[in-house]
Write an enzyme that holds these catalytic residues in place. Structure first.
Site, mmCIF file in Angstrom:
data_model
loop_
_atom_site.group_PDB
_atom_site.id
_atom_site.type_symbol
_atom_site.label_atom_id
_atom_site.label_comp_id
_atom_site.label_asym_id
_atom_site.label_seq_id
_atom_site.Cartn_x
_atom_site.Cartn_y
_atom_site.Cartn_z
ATOM 1 N N ARG A 127 -65.126 6.460 -29.412
ATOM 2 C CA ARG A 127 -64.661 7.312 -28.308
ATOM 3 C C ARG A 127 -64.657 8.787 -28.694
ATOM 4 O O ARG A 127 -65.021 9.648 -27.889
ATOM 5 C CB ARG A 127 -63.274 6.861 -27.835
ATOM 6 C CG ARG A 127 -63.375 5.583 -27.031
ATOM 7 C CD ARG A 127 -62.043 5.043 -26.536
ATOM 8 N NE ARG A 127 -62.342 3.902 -25.654
ATOM 9 C CZ ARG A 127 -61.443 3.155 -25.035
ATOM 10 N NH1 ARG A 127 -60.149 3.393 -25.194
ATOM 11 N NH2 ARG A 127 -61.815 2.158 -24.255
ATOM 12 N N TYR B 244 -69.916 5.022 -20.942
ATOM 13 C CA TYR B 244 -69.784 4.013 -22.010
ATOM 14 C C TYR B 244 -68.595 4.249 -22.927
ATOM 15 O O TYR B 244 -67.926 5.263 -22.837
ATOM 16 C CB TYR B 244 -71.098 3.789 -22.749
ATOM 17 C CG TYR B 244 -71.791 4.894 -23.492
ATOM 18 C CD1 TYR B 244 -71.187 6.082 -23.838
ATOM 19 C CD2 TYR B 244 -73.129 4.711 -23.877
ATOM 20 C CE1 TYR B 244 -71.876 7.050 -24.560
ATOM 21 C CE2 TYR B 244 -73.819 5.681 -24.592
ATOM 22 C CZ TYR B 244 -73.189 6.845 -24.938
ATOM 23 O OH TYR B 244 -73.859 7.779 -25.639
ATOM 24 N N GLU B 245 -68.309 3.269 -23.743
ATOM 25 C CA GLU B 245 -67.091 3.262 -24.582
ATOM 26 C C GLU B 245 -65.824 3.400 -23.741
ATOM 27 O O GLU B 245 -64.871 4.066 -24.134
ATOM 28 C CB GLU B 245 -67.133 4.366 -25.645
ATOM 29 C CG GLU B 245 -68.333 4.363 -26.558
ATOM 30 C CD GLU B 245 -68.615 3.021 -27.219
ATOM 31 O OE1 GLU B 245 -67.700 2.195 -27.313
ATOM 32 O OE2 GLU B 245 -69.769 2.802 -27.610
ATOM 33 N N GLY B 246 -65.820 2.744 -22.605
ATOM 34 C CA GLY B 246 -64.684 2.839 -21.690
ATOM 35 C C GLY B 246 -64.932 3.953 -20.700
ATOM 36 O O GLY B 246 -64.859 5.131 -21.051
ATOM 37 N N GLN C 100 -60.185 5.664 -19.685
ATOM 38 C CA GLN C 100 -59.538 6.624 -20.598
ATOM 39 C C GLN C 100 -58.264 7.163 -19.955
ATOM 40 O O GLN C 100 -57.228 7.309 -20.612
ATOM 41 C CB GLN C 100 -60.477 7.805 -20.908
ATOM 42 C CG GLN C 100 -61.837 7.409 -21.456
ATOM 43 C CD GLN C 100 -61.750 6.616 -22.742
ATOM 44 O OE1 GLN C 100 -60.898 6.872 -23.588
ATOM 45 N NE2 GLN C 100 -62.621 5.619 -22.883
#
Lengths: 597, 597
Positions: free
Chosen positions: A296, A440-442, A447
């Site tokens: 992240r 991506y990555e959440g 977030q």
């Protein structure tokens, strides 16, 4: 071709003059990276970015990756050689422990150089980037055999890594995942299932690819409590630990994406692939979060990177392109027109991007320093405080820097007018590449929920209270200084809005969690503004001190103060709008039945 | 494949219940489009959009246009046939004068249907869209021979048109253009030069292409005062007025663009091409503005179109995609997860898009009605008032609807998570296509300058004062109505901010024009918010009346009121931030020397 100059001077200013990097010389690894060494490393990283990565950026976009009939994937021309240069430069192991072949230098330096490399070739840098996430997870959760087996090769860059989370029907909600792991009885498992959106899932850069795969062991509990993480190498290792027979994993297809064409985004098919458990059985989510948090921050950095290179190219174009006359009289009277940088609305775009980039860089480096303290300090209290701040800032950096990074790539493209829409100038690629970082990555909505739903309340709000205290004290301590007062005033106004929003959440979101969800994205951005505003406060303070000392580079510091003023005047006013929106709650937004949309 | 349903019900509601379309029955052409006929036309347009245009949208994106060695260009498979259906349906001439073969129906209907067609295939619709701009210019500035020669064929769609303004070194600043026109002595000219970014510059859809070309007659004054507009057909006309020998114009290459791949964006080379003057010698800028204004409304409509189709697809995905659980308890308890539409942050995105789309549609139709009044009324005062409002709203619609249209395409893509980044879902195409609308027909920074630099001051501020008066009176007249008061309060607050910003400009921009430039983009968006807020006020009033009458479709009207509330709560608060930014002036943004960037 787009231009790029690594902002080494700015990185050094932030580390040395603003964030107190030299004060941490006693932390492990920091002594090996004294300010001189730091400067040399940044200069080397800058060269790699500018000379090796940048020339391949458009190549990667145009050519993309190719999957062959046998399922193997080749990367764009030149990527393999560039990766070898990255590898030979020792960049993969820059900040990983010496014990497994790394250099053990500060993560802060890794992040600083990472910005330059991502700016110049985001798609290429994802191959080592994902490897670093996998290294981090193995470092924390691997047993000694796994560490000895995988880490030296990965830190050397001979092998790369991936994260395999998403499945066709589940991304955010990992509890739904179906990939199965069946124990072989000898400590290994047979993994079967399909994963999608696997960045760097297959390619021709490394001798082996170490997949970290989330799967459900037969008989495990439902939902996220029944997920385990596995190490599944592309090639199984022979008796000597070298890549041997192919494992039961292959790339089924490559996704056609809006951008980052140079990175192979794979559908990965697992068919009784052999793997070993990484971390505890059913402890996969926890193990995954080690790489996820690392990733992240890396993705937040990508947002900043895209904003920076897009900005630099917009500046170059705005200085060259002659069009129209300044409203205050010709600035290039011998020419037929003035360069468009004379127009206030072009300045607005450039200043907005720059005010964000410089504060964003500060926020990333500050957080990276906190990461180093959290992982390396021998003072438990300092470690905890730094870890709190790291956890708090992770969703802010990921969410805000990628939202703004994309927005600024679009803004820079706009400076080019019609030429920005044409692929040959490269501005479109920055926009298309930057877009993925919001997802991506959440996705950024996740977030925002991580911030309001988890980070705020964690440990009784310890982290957020510490942040409010730090920013509040900064304002309090400097408001009597008339050179700083105009800035502390702006920051304090933002902090007040943020505290009011936090109070509103405490009063309204416990009983009715939809109020937290309804506030989340605005709260994330409000938080980001205050954090970035605080970084500007610290930069102004440092630059005022340098000016008072009669620093040789006075113009550098005077410019900082101008940009800070711009941030206070033009960016911070947004905090009120965020607070106003947050305070309206969820009622209206949830009022319609789903069918009414 | 993306879905789409033409918002016919909403269009009818706006025209009939909100904007008073039926009150204009006495205007030429309106009697022929009574509410029944209107509904039938919209239904036909909807069918064309949904059944013909939509299925070709992705084809156009994937295949793009092809330039052959002889310079000829072919459009994507199916485009030619779809255009024929458009042509045979009489859509090209829907609102053009019957005198030249058009149907003379209201432009308002043309705009309403235009939204559906642009939503479903923006790239394809640009071919007829540019033709309409050329038709408008010839109608206003052509001599009778030119009208007779070109209009019937163009209105029939047998011939299409283009606008040739931009050159490699000049876009916004047309005074710099170099294309030359040399008189032949017989009333014709030889045109030579290069034009770039020419949409629909060459293609295989029509028998001839009528290029309107800005050029400089030898010996003409420098700058914009020496520009003339020419009609240059691709094929010169033979004695019978049919396409004959090729003219000296050809497509030199096609641009590789971020989006609208289905439209041929050409570099056009003019080599002694024969043309005739359209309008007065050196009066090219004025003549060009006829097509430009028409085109700007069309481009604003594209912004709305992209936002609408992106919204519809985000809704469909949010209803289907199961992921996570509602914060207020499971909504799909028998399933493994809830549809993501239960999550407030997803609602936020959907509501934001919808609140904008419905008000944006109202603003477009209101302005289109004003265009009809301005062009068709026999009441001079009404004509002038409508023309004032049309001129004032043109940059607002172009700038705000395209900025927001793009932002919402991105927002809708975000709802899809990783699936939005993959080309096969089509969300990326909406983003890539929507992006150009912020740039062409005058980049949005130019729209902002047109608003603050020209439209505000025109005729002593007559137009803007009329707008303030209309909105102010609406608030005043309805504030006693307790059902309307919450809305008039929000609109009035926005209006106050807008008036304060206007006052600030009057006091600060005369002496220092950079203050106007520095304020322009914020002012444009502040203006847009008030205009959209006013549209919501009118919709709420209409829907409240319908509900009071016991309308059968009560849910439709109740939903309108919910969306209006969302707009007031979550969108209007932005006006304060715009005002705060505007009031800081140009000093900080202009403080740095160009070299300091």
């Amino acid at each position: 071709m787009p231009i790029y100059q690594s902002p080494v001077q700015d990185t050094l200013y932030l580390l040395n003059d603003v964030l107190g990097y030299p004060d941490h010389a006693s932390l492990p690894g920091f002594a090996d990276a004294s300010p001189d060494v730091l400067e040399a490393i940044l200069a080397e990283g800058a060269k790699l970015a500018e000379n090796v990565m940048l020339p391949l950026n458009r190549v990667g976009d145009l050519e993309g990756c190719t999957r062959h009939d046998d399922g193997s994937v080749t990367t764009p021309k030149g990527f393999r050689a560039a990766y070898q240069q990255y590898r030979e430069g020792g960049w993969m192991g820059l900040s990983t422990p010496a014990e497994y072949g790394g250099q053990g230098l500060p993560y802060t330096i890794h992040a600083a150089v990472g910005e330059y490399l991502s700016s110049t070739n985001m798609a290429l840098m994802m191959y080592p980037g994902l490897t670093q996430g996998a290294i981090a997870a193995i470092l924390v959760h691997g047993n000694e055999e796994q560490k000895q087996t995988f880490l030296p090769k990965m830190i050397d860059g001979a092998w790369t890594g991936t994260m395999n989370l998403t499945e066709p029907h589940c991304g955010t909600d990992l509890g739904l995942l179906r990939t199965r792991a069946v124990p072989n009885g000898d400590g290994t498992y047979r993994i079967s299932g399909q994963k999608i959106f696997i960045s760097a899932g297959d390619h021709d850069m490394s001798d082996n690819i170490i997949h970290l795969v989330l799967a459900r062991i037969d008989g495990a509990p439902e939902g996220v409590k029944g997920i385990s993480l596995f190490i599944v190498p592309k090639f199984r290792l022979d008796a000597n630990g070298n890549p041997g027979a192919a494992n039961g994993v292959s790339c089924g297809s490559l996704e056609e994406k809006m951008g980052i064409h140079g990175n192979a985004t794979c559908v990965m098919n697992y068919d009784e692939a052999e793997g070993t458990l990484l971390g505890a059985e059913n402890g996969g989510l926890k193990a995954m979060f080690v790489m996820m948090n690392e990733a992240r921050l890396g993705v937040g950095l990508q947002g900043l990177s895209m904003s920076e290179i897009a900005y630099q190219n917009a500046v170059a174009y705005a200085r060259e392109r002659l069009q129209g006359r300044s409203l205050s009289g010709p600035k290039n009277p011998q020419g037929k027109a003035d360069p468009i940088i004379v127009h206030p609305d072009i300045r607005r775009a450039l200043m907005t991007m720059r005010a964000f980039n410089e504060a964003g860089r500060a926020l990333v480096l500050w957080t990276a320093l906190n990461s180093d303290i959290a992982h390396r300090s021998d003072d438990e209290k300092a470690r905890q405080a730094a870890d709190d701040m790291l956890g708090l800032m992770t969703p802010v950096i990921k969410g805000v820097l990628t939202d703004k990074g994309f927005e600024h790539a679009v803004m820079a493209q706009q400076v080019f007018g019609g030429h920005g829409y044409i692929e040959e100038h490269g501005m479109s690629q920055f926009v298309r590449d930057a877009r993925i970082a919001m997802i991506y990555e959440g996705a950024n909505g996740i977030q925002a929920l991580d911030l309001v739903g988890r980070k705020l309340a964690q440990n009784g709000g310890r982290a957020v209270q510490a942040f409010f205290k730090e920013v509040g004290e900064f304002c309090e301590q400097n408001r009597a200084d008339e050179k700083l007062a105009p800035f502390t005033k702006g920051i304090k106004k933002g902090l007040n809005d943020l505290q009011a929003a936090t109070m509103w959440l405490m009063q309204n979101a416990m009983a009715k969690p939809d109020n937290a969800g309804a506030a989340s994205t605005d709260y994330l951005h409000l938080f980001g503004l205050v954090a970035l505003g605080y970084m500007w406060g610290r930069m102004v303070k440092a630059s005022q001190e340098k000016l008072a000392e009669g620093a040789a580079d006075a113009a550098f510091h005077e410019n900082k103060i101008v940009i800070a003023r711009y941030f206070m005047e033009r960016v911070m006013p947004e905090t009120s709008a965020h607070l106003a929106r947050i305070s309206t709650g969820a009622d209206t937004m949830m009022a319609l039945p789903a069918e009414a949309f």
